[in-house]
Design a protein around this motif. Structure first.
Motif, PDB file in Angstrom:
ATOM      1  N   ALA A   1       5.735 -10.582  -2.893  1.00  0.00           N
ATOM      2  CA  ALA A   1       4.318 -10.592  -2.506  1.00  0.00           C
ATOM      3  C   ALA A   1       4.139 -10.076  -1.085  1.00  0.00           C
ATOM      4  CB  ALA A   1       3.743 -12.003  -2.637  1.00  0.00           C
ATOM      5  N   LYS A   2       4.939 -10.563  -0.160  1.00  0.00           N
ATOM      6  CA  LYS A   2       4.832 -10.116   1.229  1.00  0.00           C
ATOM      7  C   LYS A   2       5.083  -8.619   1.337  1.00  0.00           C
ATOM      8  CE  LYS A   2       6.148 -14.590   3.128  1.00  0.00           C
ATOM      9  NZ  LYS A   2       7.236 -15.384   3.715  1.00  0.00           N
ATOM     10  N   ARG A   3       6.099  -8.136   0.620  1.00  0.00           N
ATOM     11  CA  ARG A   3       6.444  -6.714   0.673  1.00  0.00           C
ATOM     12  C   ARG A   3       5.302  -5.846   0.156  1.00  0.00           C
ATOM     13  NH1 ARG A   3      11.066  -6.889  -2.006  1.00  0.00           N
ATOM     14  NH2 ARG A   3      10.286  -6.090  -3.949  1.00  0.00           N
ATOM     15  N   ILE A   4       4.760  -6.198  -1.011  1.00  0.00           N
ATOM     16  CA  ILE A   4       3.701  -5.334  -1.557  1.00  0.00           C
ATOM     17  C   ILE A   4       2.402  -5.458  -0.766  1.00  0.00           C
ATOM     18  CG2 ILE A   4       4.708  -5.235  -3.868  1.00  0.00           C
ATOM     19  CD1 ILE A   4       2.494  -7.121  -4.815  1.00  0.00           C
ATOM     20  N   MET A   5       2.168  -6.620  -0.149  1.00  0.00           N
ATOM     21  CA  MET A   5       0.958  -6.780   0.662  1.00  0.00           C
ATOM     22  C   MET A   5       1.035  -5.934   1.937  1.00  0.00           C
ATOM     23  SD  MET A   5       0.343 -10.861   0.017  1.00  0.00           S
ATOM     24  CE  MET A   5      -0.937 -11.122   1.211  1.00  0.00           C
ATOM     25  N   GLU A   6       2.237  -5.500   2.316  1.00  0.00           N
ATOM     26  CA  GLU A   6       2.390  -4.634   3.480  1.00  0.00           C
ATOM     27  C   GLU A   6       2.583  -3.174   3.104  1.00  0.00           C
ATOM     28  OE1 GLU A   6       5.418  -6.255   6.060  1.00  0.00           O
ATOM     29  OE2 GLU A   6       4.081  -7.870   6.710  1.00  0.00           O
ATOM     30  N   GLU A   7       3.044  -2.891   1.888  1.00  0.00           N
ATOM     31  CA  GLU A   7       3.371  -1.516   1.516  1.00  0.00           C
ATOM     32  C   GLU A   7       2.333  -0.853   0.617  1.00  0.00           C
ATOM     33  OE1 GLU A   7       7.267  -1.811  -0.232  1.00  0.00           O
ATOM     34  OE2 GLU A   7       8.216  -2.322   1.685  1.00  0.00           O
ATOM     35  N   ASP A   8       1.638  -1.617  -0.193  1.00  0.00           N
ATOM     36  CA  ASP A   8       0.678  -1.055  -1.150  1.00  0.00           C
ATOM     37  C   ASP A   8      -0.674  -0.848  -0.458  1.00  0.00           C
ATOM     38  OD1 ASP A   8      -1.457  -0.984  -3.140  1.00  0.00           O
ATOM     39  OD2 ASP A   8       0.048  -1.574  -4.615  1.00  0.00           O
ATOM     40  N   GLU A   9      -1.010   0.421  -0.205  1.00  0.00           N
ATOM     41  CA  GLU A   9      -2.227   0.735   0.563  1.00  0.00           C
ATOM     42  C   GLU A   9      -3.501   0.256  -0.139  1.00  0.00           C
ATOM     43  OE1 GLU A   9      -2.386   1.712   3.695  1.00  0.00           O
ATOM     44  OE2 GLU A   9      -0.193   1.750   3.740  1.00  0.00           O
ATOM     45  N   LYS A  10      -3.540   0.372  -1.453  1.00  0.00           N
ATOM     46  CA  LYS A  10      -4.713  -0.091  -2.208  1.00  0.00           C
ATOM     47  C   LYS A  10      -4.889  -1.605  -2.037  1.00  0.00           C
ATOM     48  CE  LYS A  10      -6.591  -0.066  -6.902  1.00  0.00           C
ATOM     49  NZ  LYS A  10      -6.305   0.249  -8.308  1.00  0.00           N
ATOM     50  N   LEU A  11      -3.788  -2.329  -2.129  1.00  0.00           N
ATOM     51  CA  LEU A  11      -3.815  -3.776  -1.959  1.00  0.00           C
ATOM     52  C   LEU A  11      -4.206  -4.145  -0.523  1.00  0.00           C
ATOM     53  CD1 LEU A  11      -3.293  -6.325  -3.626  1.00  0.00           C
ATOM     54  CD2 LEU A  11      -0.910  -6.216  -2.938  1.00  0.00           C
ATOM     55  N   LYS A  12      -3.685  -3.407   0.439  1.00  0.00           N
ATOM     56  CA  LYS A  12      -4.024  -3.667   1.848  1.00  0.00           C
ATOM     57  C   LYS A  12      -5.528  -3.511   2.079  1.00  0.00           C
ATOM     58  CE  LYS A  12      -1.276  -2.122   5.211  1.00  0.00           C
ATOM     59  NZ  LYS A  12      -0.322  -1.276   5.973  1.00  0.00           N
ATOM     60  N   ARG A  13      -6.120  -2.497   1.469  1.00  0.00           N
ATOM     61  CA  ARG A  13      -7.571  -2.289   1.629  1.00  0.00           C
ATOM     62  C   ARG A  13      -8.352  -3.473   1.062  1.00  0.00           C
ATOM     63  NH1 ARG A  13      -6.093   2.988   0.475  1.00  0.00           N
ATOM     64  NH2 ARG A  13      -6.656   2.828  -1.713  1.00  0.00           N
ATOM     65  N   LYS A  14      -7.923  -3.978  -0.092  1.00  0.00           N
ATOM     66  CA  LYS A  14      -8.594  -5.132  -0.705  1.00  0.00           C
ATOM     67  C   LYS A  14      -8.461  -6.375   0.177  1.00  0.00           C
ATOM     68  CE  LYS A  14      -8.104  -3.708  -5.539  1.00  0.00           C
ATOM     69  NZ  LYS A  14      -7.486  -4.040  -6.832  1.00  0.00           N
ATOM     70  N   ILE A  15      -7.284  -6.560   0.752  1.00  0.00           N
ATOM     71  CA  ILE A  15      -7.043  -7.725   1.614  1.00  0.00           C
ATOM     72  C   ILE A  15      -7.876  -7.620   2.891  1.00  0.00           C
ATOM     73  CG2 ILE A  15      -5.282  -8.911   3.004  1.00  0.00           C
ATOM     74  CD1 ILE A  15      -3.298  -8.192   0.672  1.00  0.00           C
ATOM     75  N   LYS A  16      -7.945  -6.418   3.468  1.00  0.00           N
ATOM     76  CA  LYS A  16      -8.766  -6.227   4.671  1.00  0.00           C
ATOM     77  C   LYS A  16     -10.245  -6.444   4.365  1.00  0.00           C
ATOM     78  CE  LYS A  16      -5.842  -3.102   7.318  1.00  0.00           C
ATOM     79  NZ  LYS A  16      -5.716  -1.733   7.858  1.00  0.00           N
ATOM     80  N   LYS A  17     -10.663  -6.040   3.179  1.00  0.00           N
ATOM     81  CA  LYS A  17     -12.059  -6.252   2.792  1.00  0.00           C
ATOM     82  C   LYS A  17     -12.353  -7.753   2.686  1.00  0.00           C
ATOM     83  CE  LYS A  17     -15.512  -4.976  -0.622  1.00  0.00           C
ATOM     84  NZ  LYS A  17     -15.795  -4.294  -1.875  1.00  0.00           N
ATOM     85  N   LEU A  18     -11.404  -8.510   2.179  1.00  0.00           N
ATOM     86  CA  LEU A  18     -11.575  -9.953   2.002  1.00  0.00           C
ATOM     87  C   LEU A  18     -11.487 -10.715   3.327  1.00  0.00           C
ATOM     88  CD1 LEU A  18     -11.838 -12.382   0.029  1.00  0.00           C
ATOM     89  CD2 LEU A  18      -9.339 -12.307  -0.214  1.00  0.00           C
ATOM     90  N   PHE A  19     -10.544 -10.328   4.203  1.00  0.00           N
ATOM     91  CA  PHE A  19     -10.271 -11.106   5.416  1.00  0.00           C
ATOM     92  C   PHE A  19     -10.657 -10.401   6.719  1.00  0.00           C
ATOM     93  CE2 PHE A  19      -7.227 -12.735   2.299  1.00  0.00           C
ATOM     94  CZ  PHE A  19      -7.431 -14.097   2.417  1.00  0.00           C
ATOM     95  N   GLY A  20     -10.956  -9.117   6.645  1.00  0.00           N
ATOM     96  CA  GLY A  20     -11.235  -8.364   7.867  1.00  0.00           C
ATOM     97  C   GLY A  20      -9.964  -7.760   8.437  1.00  0.00           C
ATOM     98  N   ASP A  21     -10.126  -7.005   9.519  1.00  0.00           N
ATOM     99  CA  ASP A  21      -8.995  -6.309  10.132  1.00  0.00           C
ATOM    100  C   ASP A  21      -7.946  -7.256  10.703  1.00  0.00           C
ATOM    101  OD1 ASP A  21      -9.961  -3.807   9.453  1.00  0.00           O
ATOM    102  OD2 ASP A  21     -11.030  -3.540  11.355  1.00  0.00           O
ATOM    103  N   GLU A  22      -8.317  -8.504  10.960  1.00  0.00           N
ATOM    104  CA  GLU A  22      -7.373  -9.496  11.483  1.00  0.00           C
ATOM    105  C   GLU A  22      -6.242  -9.797  10.494  1.00  0.00           C
ATOM    106  OE1 GLU A  22      -8.326 -13.285  14.023  1.00  0.00           O
ATOM    107  OE2 GLU A  22     -10.105 -12.716  12.871  1.00  0.00           O
ATOM    108  N   ALA A  23      -6.408  -9.381   9.253  1.00  0.00           N
ATOM    109  CA  ALA A  23      -5.403  -9.647   8.228  1.00  0.00           C
ATOM    110  C   ALA A  23      -4.085  -8.930   8.529  1.00  0.00           C
ATOM    111  CB  ALA A  23      -5.922  -9.238   6.854  1.00  0.00           C
ATOM    112  N   TYR A  24      -4.140  -7.873   9.338  1.00  0.00           N
ATOM    113  CA  TYR A  24      -2.940  -7.102   9.670  1.00  0.00           C
ATOM    114  C   TYR A  24      -2.867  -6.886  11.176  1.00  0.00           C
ATOM    115  CZ  TYR A  24      -2.368  -6.244   4.717  1.00  0.00           C
ATOM    116  OH  TYR A  24      -2.192  -6.415   3.376  1.00  0.00           O
ATOM    117  N   ILE A  25      -1.659  -6.961  11.690  1.00  0.00           N
ATOM    118  CA  ILE A  25      -1.406  -6.657  13.102  1.00  0.00           C
ATOM    119  C   ILE A  25      -0.335  -5.570  13.121  1.00  0.00           C
ATOM    120  CG2 ILE A  25      -0.552  -7.511  15.320  1.00  0.00           C
ATOM    121  CD1 ILE A  25      -1.473 -10.314  14.461  1.00  0.00           C
ATOM    122  N   GLY A  26      -0.705  -4.401  13.599  1.00  0.00           N
ATOM    123  CA  GLY A  26       0.261  -3.296  13.655  1.00  0.00           C
ATOM    124  C   GLY A  26       0.823  -2.938  12.291  1.00  0.00           C
TER     125      GLY A  26
END
Length: 189
Positions: free
Chosen positions: A19-44
């Motif tokens: 889960a951690k790996r795909i949440m950092e590598e899958d761009e489509k999934l990252k966009r969905k997570i950022k939409k849900l939590f905002g840009d704070e969901a990722y740091i660098g």
């Protein structure tokens, strides 16, 4: 328990790592997570696990939305890993370690589900030590999961882990031997 299975030679897939790996590598999934939590969901480009954890264990709606986004992708990835293992490795069975096997519906993809249980206070203490977190954080996590009694009732096998590591090693040794005897090579029907 899974580390002990690995000591005996079993292949283990850790769902949380997937889960951690795909949440950092899958761009489509990252966009969905950022939409849900905002840009704070990722740091660098890396998942801000502390921020996500703080939100999902205090906001059930966001937790459920995140799970609905991530769980299907994790299940697909693990099934892909099963297929890869069946082609490339000499394994008669694979262990999947996942806290949310029943909640995600992944139990339907598995032959057997083993639930490891312990006295609640002992579990809390072990999680606090393992994850370097507070009692309150552990209780929030536990509250967000299916009850242990429900998991026990759904399990094919229940291991009580109130003892020391050697007692657990003996139980795992038995299960490893049992799984070797009852398993067909991966890929056979």
């Amino acid at each position: 328990m899974c580390k002990i299975f690995e000591e005996f030679g079993a292949k283990v897939i850790y769902a949380d790592e997937v889960a951690k790996r795909i949440m950092e590598e899958d761009e489509k999934l990252k966009r969905k997570i950022k939409k849900l939590f905002g840009d704070e969901a990722y740091i660098g480009g890396k998942l801000n696990r502390k921020f996500i954890s703080d939100v999902i264990f205090s906001d059930e709606k966001k937790r459920k939305v995140l799970e609905s986004i991530v769980h299907p992708e994790v299940i697909k990835k693990i099934i892909t890993e099963f297929k890869k293992i069946s082609k490339n490795e000499n394994q008669s069975f694979v262990i999947v370690e996942a806290a949310l096997i029943f909640e995600s519906g992944f139990d339907k993809e598995l032959d057997y589900v083993v639930v490891v249980d312990a006295d609640e206070e002992l579990k809390i203490k072990r999680i606090m030590e393992r994850d370097n977190c507070t009692r309150e954080e552990v209780l929030k996590r536990m509250k967000a999961q299916m009850s242990q009694s429900k998991k026990r009732s759904l399990a094919d096998i229940v291991i009580q882990n109130d003892g020391d590591i050697e007692a657990l090693r003996e139980r795992v040794k038995f299960l490893y031997s049992l799984f070797q005897k009852i398993s067909k090579p991966i890929g056979e029907n």
